[in-house]
Design an enzyme around this catalytic site. Structure first.
Site, PDB file in Angstrom:
ATOM      1  N   SER A  24      19.517  61.122  56.547  1.00 20.39           N
ATOM      2  CA  SER A  24      20.130  62.059  55.607  1.00 20.39           C
ATOM      3  C   SER A  24      21.126  61.317  54.734  1.00 20.39           C
ATOM      4  CB  SER A  24      20.802  63.210  56.375  1.00 20.39           C
ATOM      5  OG  SER A  24      21.192  64.249  55.488  1.00 20.39           O
ATOM      6  N   ASN A  25      22.056  62.036  54.142  1.00 23.90           N
ATOM      7  CA  ASN A  25      23.096  61.433  53.314  1.00 23.90           C
ATOM      8  C   ASN A  25      24.362  62.280  53.413  1.00 23.90           C
ATOM      9  OD1 ASN A  25      22.972  63.544  51.104  1.00 23.90           O
ATOM     10  ND2 ASN A  25      20.870  62.752  51.017  1.00 23.90           N
ATOM     11  N   ALA A  26      25.397  61.847  52.714  1.00 21.90           N
ATOM     12  CA  ALA A  26      26.713  62.480  52.872  1.00 21.90           C
ATOM     13  C   ALA A  26      26.985  63.627  51.905  1.00 21.90           C
ATOM     14  CB  ALA A  26      27.801  61.425  52.724  1.00 21.90           C
TER      15      ALA A  26
END
Length: 215
Positions: A24-26
């Protein structure tokens, strides 16, 4: 301002490799949610397709919750034909594990290699299926370098009307700065401000573009 149907994507996606681990990512989803809120304040109809976030969606928003990039692609395909404005604000994962393990992958002393496959290009798919005259398509380009150059490339490669370029530092932050790049090449720079103010300015530019007040 003319009442329009907005379709907005927001937040990250999660690409699972086993039942508990994912890529995923932030992304917090804040910008997409704030743009949805501003669009509603102006009397528009808003559908928000959101990845996993801790945010509370604005009242009167139709919310579709998704997990993966493929989930989001599926929902965008369903909703896109009816919208007047599509704002692709979500931070969609570019890759997903090629294989999903049904059981939790156990830790070992060996180096583990995970093969990744590209996810669907939701934004390009949307522009390629555009049939409704006057439909506006807006993309976001979060970059770590050559921000304007890379965003402009995305604008033309994906046949967008507008692209909003912003630096990676804006991710997870309550503030952001942006460069709004129009199809005609014009760049409107928005100085660092709370995301609520940036969202309001972005919506104003999109609305003026849709109304023909800017080219």
């Amino acid at each position: 301002m003319k009442k329009r149907k907005f379709l907005i994507t927001a937040g990250p996606t999660r690409e699972y490799m086993d039942p508990v681990r994912f890529i995923s990512n932030a992304s917090s989803g804040k910008m997409g949610y704030l743009i949805a809120e501003e669009a509603l304040k102006k009397g528009n109809i808003v559908t928000l397709i959101s990845g996993p976030t801790c945010l509370k969606p604005p009242l009167k928003t139709r919310v579709i919750s998704i997990i993966s990039a493929e989930d989001m692609h599926k929902e965008v395909r369903k909703c896109f034909p009816e919208c007047d404005v599509f704002i692709s604000c979500a931070a969609v994962s570019d890759y997903k594990p090629l294989r999903f393990e049904k059981s939790k992958i156990k830790k070992s002393s060996q180096v583990m290699t995970i093969k990744l496959a590209p996810t669907s290009d939701i934004l390009k798919s949307a522009t390629e299926s555009k049939t409704k005259k006057g439909k506006i398509i807006v993309g976001f380009a979060l970059e770590t370098e050559n921000i304007i150059k890379n965003a402009r490339k995305k604008l033309y490669e994906k046949s967008l009307d507008i692209v909003i370029a912003n630096p990676s530092e804006s991710m997870e932050s309550d503030k952001s700065e942006a460069a709004v790049i129009l199809k005609n090449g014009e760049i409107i720079k928005l100085k660092k401000s709370p995301k609520k103010i940036i969202a309001k300015k972005i919506l104003k530019i999109i609305s003026d573009y849709a109304d023909g007040k800017i080219d």
